[in-house]
Scaffold this motif. Structure first.
Motif, PDB file in Angstrom:
ATOM      1  N   ASP A  11       0.821  -1.221   0.000  1.00 14.22           N
ATOM      2  CA  ASP A  11       0.000   0.000   0.000  1.00 14.22           C
ATOM      3  C   ASP A  11       0.852   1.266   0.000  1.00 14.22           C
ATOM      4  OD1 ASP A  11      -2.315  -1.497  -0.068  1.00 14.22           O
ATOM      5  OD2 ASP A  11      -2.682  -1.366   2.097  1.00 14.22           O
ATOM      6  N   PHE A  12       1.997   1.241   0.702  1.00 17.52           N
ATOM      7  CA  PHE A  12       2.882   2.409   0.702  1.00 17.52           C
ATOM      8  C   PHE A  12       3.434   2.672  -0.696  1.00 17.52           C
ATOM      9  CE2 PHE A  12       3.367   1.210   5.278  1.00 17.52           C
ATOM     10  CZ  PHE A  12       2.842   2.376   5.822  1.00 17.52           C
ATOM     11  N   ASP A  13       3.871   1.602  -1.377  1.00 16.19           N
ATOM     12  CA  ASP A  13       4.378   1.758  -2.743  1.00 16.19           C
ATOM     13  C   ASP A  13       3.318   2.363  -3.654  1.00 16.19           C
ATOM     14  OD1 ASP A  13       6.914   0.589  -2.232  1.00 16.19           O
ATOM     15  OD2 ASP A  13       6.084  -1.429  -2.528  1.00 16.19           O
ATOM     16  N   ILE A  14       2.094   1.867  -3.553  1.00 17.22           N
ATOM     17  CA  ILE A  14       0.992   2.367  -4.386  1.00 17.22           C
ATOM     18  C   ILE A  14       0.749   3.846  -4.108  1.00 17.22           C
ATOM     19  CG2 ILE A  14      -1.475   2.155  -4.913  1.00 17.22           C
ATOM     20  CD1 ILE A  14       0.236  -0.180  -5.948  1.00 17.22           C
ATOM     21  N   LYS A  15       0.723   4.229  -2.840  1.00 13.87           N
ATOM     22  CA  LYS A  15       0.507   5.645  -2.490  1.00 13.87           C
ATOM     23  C   LYS A  15       1.638   6.517  -3.031  1.00 13.87           C
ATOM     24  CE  LYS A  15      -2.112   4.662   1.711  1.00 13.87           C
ATOM     25  NZ  LYS A  15      -2.065   4.658   3.191  1.00 13.87           N
ATOM     26  N   ILE A  16       2.869   6.037  -2.914  1.00  9.31           N
ATOM     27  CA  ILE A  16       4.015   6.794  -3.435  1.00  9.31           C
ATOM     28  C   ILE A  16       3.894   6.941  -4.950  1.00  9.31           C
ATOM     29  CG2 ILE A  16       6.513   6.697  -3.826  1.00  9.31           C
ATOM     30  CD1 ILE A  16       6.704   5.357  -1.000  1.00  9.31           C
ATOM     31  N   GLN A  18       1.197   6.870  -6.765  1.00 11.93           N
ATOM     32  CA  GLN A  18       0.108   7.792  -7.086  1.00 11.93           C
ATOM     33  C   GLN A  18       0.572   9.241  -6.981  1.00 11.93           C
ATOM     34  OE1 GLN A  18      -2.746   6.217  -4.269  1.00 11.93           O
ATOM     35  NE2 GLN A  18      -3.915   5.216  -5.899  1.00 11.93           N
ATOM     36  N   LEU A  19       1.365   9.546  -5.980  1.00 14.20           N
ATOM     37  CA  LEU A  19       1.844  10.922  -5.800  1.00 14.20           C
ATOM     38  C   LEU A  19       2.857  11.324  -6.871  1.00 14.20           C
ATOM     39  CD1 LEU A  19       2.234  10.951  -1.912  1.00 14.20           C
ATOM     40  CD2 LEU A  19       0.529  12.196  -3.261  1.00 14.20           C
ATOM     41  N   ILE A  31       6.248  13.633   0.478  1.00 14.74           N
ATOM     42  CA  ILE A  31       5.704  12.301   0.191  1.00 14.74           C
ATOM     43  C   ILE A  31       5.608  11.516   1.492  1.00 14.74           C
ATOM     44  CG2 ILE A  31       6.119  10.100  -0.975  1.00 14.74           C
ATOM     45  CD1 ILE A  31       7.576  11.740  -3.193  1.00 14.74           C
ATOM     46  N   ARG A  34       2.739  12.529   3.613  1.00 12.44           N
ATOM     47  CA  ARG A  34       1.442  12.135   3.043  1.00 12.44           C
ATOM     48  C   ARG A  34       1.160  10.637   3.161  1.00 12.44           C
ATOM     49  NH1 ARG A  34      -0.137  15.545  -2.306  1.00 12.44           N
ATOM     50  NH2 ARG A  34       0.361  17.612  -1.525  1.00 12.44           N
ATOM     51  N   VAL A  35       2.218   9.816   3.099  1.00  9.48           N
ATOM     52  CA  VAL A  35       1.987   8.364   3.120  1.00  9.48           C
ATOM     53  C   VAL A  35       2.242   7.743   4.492  1.00  9.48           C
ATOM     54  CG1 VAL A  35       2.461   8.137   0.658  1.00  9.48           C
ATOM     55  CG2 VAL A  35       4.289   7.681   2.303  1.00  9.48           C
TER      56      VAL A  35
END
Length: 158
Positions: A11-16, A18-19, A31, A34-35
């Motif tokens: 999930d952290f990779d996905i959020k990163i 996306q940003l 970043i 935010r994550v």
């Protein structure tokens, strides 16, 4: 968790991802805030995402109109012959043309779809003559001139 080739994305990779898809100049500290990770953890993850090819490039997207290249044309190309070496030569020719922004080898009625960007229709005509009429293995091509860009996304939905 998503499996991307041999790399697992949490999930952290996905959020990163996306940003940075929307702003690859965002500072790692922002970043991280935010994550919910440290800046060091974000730096390590970004390094891994780049080294594994999940992040292919960090680029700036230029406004074509602002630099005098407002003409976009979509072209469907059908090959005369489907032999691999002849199709590979067509791919090389398309890849080596700066005005060809994107090239897709596709299924269906045509063999390739190209997105070509030019200054004007005269430049497109010269490119079309070179790519489709002068050089070999093109049975037919059909062009669609873009009248208005409604959406042009360069992000992958995550």
């Amino acid at each position: 968790m998503i499996q991307a080739g041999k790399t697992r994305l949490d999930d952290f990779d996905i959020k990163i991802l996306q940003l940075v898809q929307f702003d690859n100049l965002m500072r790692q500290r922002e970043i991280a805030d935010r994550v919910g990770l440290s800046a060091g953890a974000v730096a390590r993850r970004l390094k891994r995402l780049r080294s594994t090819g999940i992040i292919r490039k960090d680029i700036s997207i230029v406004n074509e109109r602002a630099v005098g290249r407002p003409q976009t044309v979509f072209v469907e190309v059908t090959a005369k012959n489907g032999k691999l070496e002849l199709l590979d030569e067509m791919k090389r020719r398309f890849m080596n043309c700066d005005q060809v922004q994107q090239c897709y080898h596709v299924t269906g009625g045509s063999d390739f779809i190209l997105i070509i960007n030019t200054r004007n229709i005269d430049e497109y005509t010269a490119i079309a003559r070179q790519l489709f009429l002068t050089d070999g293995n093109v049975k037919s091509f059909r062009a669609s001139v873009v009248m208005e860009k409604v959406k042009s996304a360069v992000t992958a939905p995550l």
